[in-house]
Scaffold this active site. Structure first.
Site, PDB file in Angstrom:
ATOM      1  NE  ARG A 100     -14.326   2.101  -9.188  1.00 30.45           N
ATOM      2  CZ  ARG A 100     -13.246   2.433  -9.872  1.00 30.45           C
ATOM      3  NH1 ARG A 100     -12.048   1.983  -9.514  1.00 30.45           N
ATOM      4  NH2 ARG A 100     -13.344   3.187 -10.946  1.00 30.45           N
ATOM      5  CE  LYS A 135       6.269  -2.296   9.263  1.00 29.70           C
ATOM      6  NZ  LYS A 135       7.277  -1.209   9.287  1.00 29.70           N
ATOM      7  CE  LYS A 167      10.327  -6.948  14.206  1.00 31.60           C
ATOM      8  NZ  LYS A 167       9.373  -6.152  13.379  1.00 31.60           N
ATOM      9  CG  ASP A 216      15.365  -2.261  13.706  1.00 28.29           C
ATOM     10  OD1 ASP A 216      14.662  -2.015  12.713  1.00 28.29           O
ATOM     11  OD2 ASP A 216      15.123  -1.803  14.844  1.00 28.29           O
TER      12      ASP A 216
END
Length: 277
Positions: A100, A135, A167, A216
């Site tokens: 798994r 992200k 930013k 942006d």
């Protein structure tokens, strides 16, 4: 981007500790300790394979003598499915206990590589590169950025220490584009990228001599105007609101790069399985 063994080993150790805990009760009860066998790892839907090395590391963490044969390499595209992409041979307990975790890594990374490839294909023939973002899943950034590269995308900054991206909140804190750029230049020689929300800010960034500008959430006509205004003086990155449906139109404005957070935060895992033979 080459992934070192360190991030793989760390990720595998954490994942196995989470999944196995103090022991695989079911496997230990049903599989003799000395039973050996072979299993195939299958990809069951079309896509880009990524994460075979991580899957191998999972099995080797449980049995260092396990045999693992790759039938394709990371970055390969499979279309005729189900497709065997690797075989695992050795102690069946190790194979079943690691199943798994190995498949979780393989499915997740293959899903990122596959989604990246669809975006890269969508901008083919334009000048734009497709970039990832920060992200990412905490603790898995190196692996997920590797998957983006396997899908044909390019890696943006890895973390806060290897590139400068000023930013909107940094600009508010610094007072202006010029003040922010001056403060960064006083601290580091790294190239400076400024996030701009308007053409006026683009003009200020160009006047400050930045190497790159992040445009942006700009509309297509604003992107075209920014490309004309910049005229090659800085690298232009479009970001915000990028989808598979609009990425081609964004690329055709003439920007150099398009960053897509969805490559890592919204990728669906590819369907993969393991079958004892």
């Amino acid at each position: 981007m080459a992934v070192t063994t360190d991030p793989i080993a760390r990720a595998v150790e954490i994942a196995l500790a989470e999944d196995v805990g103090t022991g695989d009760v079911t496997t230990e009860a049903t599989v003799p300790a000395d039973a050996v066998g072979t299993a195939e790892i299958l990809v069951k839907e079309p896509g880009v394979v990524c994460g075979l090395g991580v899957a191998e590391s999972v099995f080797r963490a449980l049995d260092e003598d396990i045999g693992f044969e790759r039938l394709v390499e990371d970055g390969a595209t499979v279309g005729d499915v189900p497709a065997a992409v690797a075989t695992v041979s050795g102690l069946e307990r190790a194979i079943l206990t690691g199943e798994r975790v190995a498949l979780n890594f393989l499915g997740r990374l293959s899903g990122i590589a596959t989604l990246t490839r669809t975006h890269v294909d969508a901008v083919a023939g334009t000048r734009a590169d497709v970039l990832d973002t920060r992200k990412t899943t905490p603790g898995l950034r190196a692996l997920e950025k590797y998957a983006v590269a396997c899908g044909g995308g390019k890696n943006h900054r890895f973390g806060l220490d290897d590139a400068v991206l000023v930013k909107d909140n940094h600009l508010r804190a610094a007072g202006s584009v010029a003040q922010a750029v001056a403060a960064v230049r006083a601290l580091t020689e790294l190239p400076v990228e400024i996030e701009c929300e308007s053409l006026d800010q683009v003009g200020e960034a160009l006047a400050a001599g930045v190497e790159a500008i992040l445009l942006d959430n700009m509309a297509l006509d604003e992107l075209r105007s920014a490309v004309a205004l910049t005229d090659g003086r800085a690298r232009l990155e479009a970001s915000g609101g990028i989808t598979l449906e609009n990425i081609r139109a964004v690329a055709e404005t003439g920007v150099d790069e398009i960053s897509v957070g969805a490559l890592t935060h919204s990728a669906r895992s590819l369907d993969v399985s393991l079958e004892l033979t």
